[in-house]
Write an enzyme that holds these catalytic residues in place. Structure first.
Site, short mmCIF file in Angstrom:
data_model
loop_
_atom_site.label_atom_id
_atom_site.label_comp_id
_atom_site.label_asym_id
_atom_site.label_seq_id
_atom_site.Cartn_x
_atom_site.Cartn_y
_atom_site.Cartn_z
CG LEU B 33 -1.90 -1.15 1.34
CD1 LEU B 33 -2.60 -1.12 2.70
CD2 LEU B 33 -2.94 -1.08 0.23
CG ASP B 34 0.70 3.93 -3.36
OD1 ASP B 34 -0.44 3.96 -2.83
OD2 ASP B 34 0.85 4.08 -4.59
CB SER B 35 1.40 7.85 0.64
OG SER B 35 1.56 8.37 -0.66
CB SER B 37 -2.93 2.32 -1.45
OG SER B 37 -2.50 2.29 -2.77
#
Lengths: 409, 80
Positions: B33-35, B37
């Site tokens: 999960l990136d920021s 997401s």
């Protein structure tokens, strides 16, 4: 000598379903994909004529990036992938130097509507940040680039109803001019959210539902026509420089030989026959062929009175007395108006017409409008073994016109 | 529904993360999960539970356990 451009792959995810063969068969048989369906929010629920795409694209798209995909990008992802696989170019690196030319008039309409609903409904400025990359009209282009590893020029054309015809034409020019050898071209649109539909409804251009047969409500060129039906979907073509396509033994569906474009410079919403005629005339001129060589025109014809009559006037201005013997059909009678994806879908149908010699009909004709005095190919479709050149017209709100000319391979 | 179960269901269904990767000690980064997401996940949780998770708080989350704890805290406040 000019470099020649051929079509080696087609992918469609449209109201008639997925895959060019079944979609073209249904259209040639005169089957309508239009239906009267429930739409709108709970308190504003209504029945509208729509041409929805039945393909469950949300299950076709996987991976972490799907949370950034509005429906418009999912449709594009599936149709783009299908086109590339149809062309046999799905191996690694095959498209590294290719171009990407995509038409999209609106963008992520559902994400934008959801953001507005949150702002107004909850009186909050806390809006999902994902609505920014989901809503932009270039989102389908960006997702296709990442999915398929396309690293050449990637351009989005937002030219209302001419968007994807212009994307196809500009992609073909980039190959012809030697900037690239391969391109994925086409368009995607998903704007059947109720705010969009209601705005179009207010314009007074949408068809009234036929009381007996809703699927037959869109009647281009008919004296009793009442307007068009909004549709959704995505259509993509793989274009290649002819010599390199032949060298790799690619399947060639058609050659794109001419592209004409013009601007009315007259009105935001009224069609202009003179402007349209300049685009139509430019396509065979670009190809170096006489207009008389053209045997079929897939018309823009949306089934509005002003639009259909202006287009017939433009066709008569270009083809003269031969216009009476020219087959001119509007497949929008069956698949609705896909707005930014309309030109690419109709180009795909025109390519199949010229490849197979099967001319799709104008469905739902009861009494032809005397002002539309051309052969509008009443239901069902026909076969013309002599067909060599076919034209696809697209005319946009704003006045930007495009015509694409295809030749049998 | 417990906050963990709700987060697990969201991660599996919407974010398509495999259920066996979803443990309290897993970092959000490990889960891919990136920021953006993470913020999307927090909006989903806010909508699901009718709570509000301030941006500053969201930035301090490292593991899935941190997220569960933050949601639980806000849910208790909302109930109380």
């Amino acid at each position: 000598m000019d470099r020649r451009v051929v079509v080696t792959g087609i992918g469609v995810v449209v109201p008639h379903g997925r895959g060019i063969d079944p979609v073209f068969d249904a259209v040639h048989r005169g089957c309508s994909a239009i239906d009267l369906v429930e739409t709108g929010s709970a308190e504003l629920a209504t029945l509208e004529l729509l041409a929805r795409c039945p393909v469950d694209v949300a299950t076709e798209v996987t991976g972490p990036r799907r949370i950034l995909m509005d429906r418009v990008s999912m449709l594009a992802a599936v149709a783009g992938r299908d086109a590339v696989s149809d062309a046999g170019l799905d191996g690694p690196g095959e498209l590294a130097d290719a171009g990407l030319f995509v038409g999209c008039a609106i963008g992520g309409a559902e994400a934008i509507q959801a953001a507005h609903e949150r702002y107004v409904g909850r009186r909050t400025r806390r809006i999902r940040p994902t609505s920014v990359p989901m809503g932009m009209p270039s989102a389908p282009t960006a997702h296709l680039g990442i999915d398929l590893g396309i690293r050449g020029p990637a351009v989005t054309f937002s030219v209302a109803c001419s968007s994807s015809s212009i994307a196809v034409g500009e992609g073909a020019l980039a190959i012809r001019h030697g900037r690239i050898d391969r391109a994925l071209v086409g368009g995607s649109e998903a704007m059947l959210n109720d705010v969009s539909v209601a705005a179009w409804q207010s314009m007074g251009v949408l068809a009234a539902s036929d009381p007996e047969e809703p699927a037959a409500s869109c009647r281009p060129f008919d004296a009793g026509r009442t307007g068009f039906v909004l549709g959704e979907g995505a259509a993509f073509l793989v274009l290649e420089e002819r010599e390199s396509a032949l060298a790799r033994g690619a399947p060639i569906r058609a050659e794109i030989v001419g592209y004409g474009t013009s601007n009315d410079a007259v009105s935001l919403t009224d069609p202009d026959a003179e402007g349209q005629a300049r685009a139509i005339r430019a396509a065979p001129h670009d190809a170096g062929v006489a207009p008389e060589s053209i045997g079929y025109v897939n018309a823009h014809a949306t089934a509005t009175e002003v639009g259909d009559v202006a287009e017939v006037e433009a066709i008569r201005a270009v083809f003269g007395i031969r216009a009476g013997r020219l087959a001119v059909s509007s497949t929008k009678s069956m698949h609705g108006h896909l707005i930014g994806a309309a030109g690419a879908l109709e180009a795909a149908l025109t390519i199949e017409a010229v490849r197979t010699g099967r001319i799709p009909p104008t469905a739902n004709l009861r009494a032809k409008d005397p002002a539309c005095d051309v052969d509008v190919v009443p239901d069902p479709g026909r076969t013309d073994a002599e067909l060599e050149f076919a034209l696809s017209n697209s005319f946009a709100f704003g006045g930007s016109n495009a015509a694409l000319l295809f030749r049998k391979p | 529904m417990s906050s963990f179960d709700a987060i697990r269901d969201l991660l599996v269904e919407k974010f398509q993360i495999s259920a066996d990767e979803i443990r309290l000690e897993a970092t959000l980064e490990d889960l891919g999960l990136d920021s953006l997401s993470v913020v999307e996940l927090l909006f989903d949780l806010e909508d699901l539970f009718g709570i509000e998770l301030p941006q500053e708080e969201a930035q301090g989350l490292v593991t899935l356990g941190d997220a569960v704890e933050a949601v639980d805290r806000r849910r208790r406040q909302a109930d109380g």
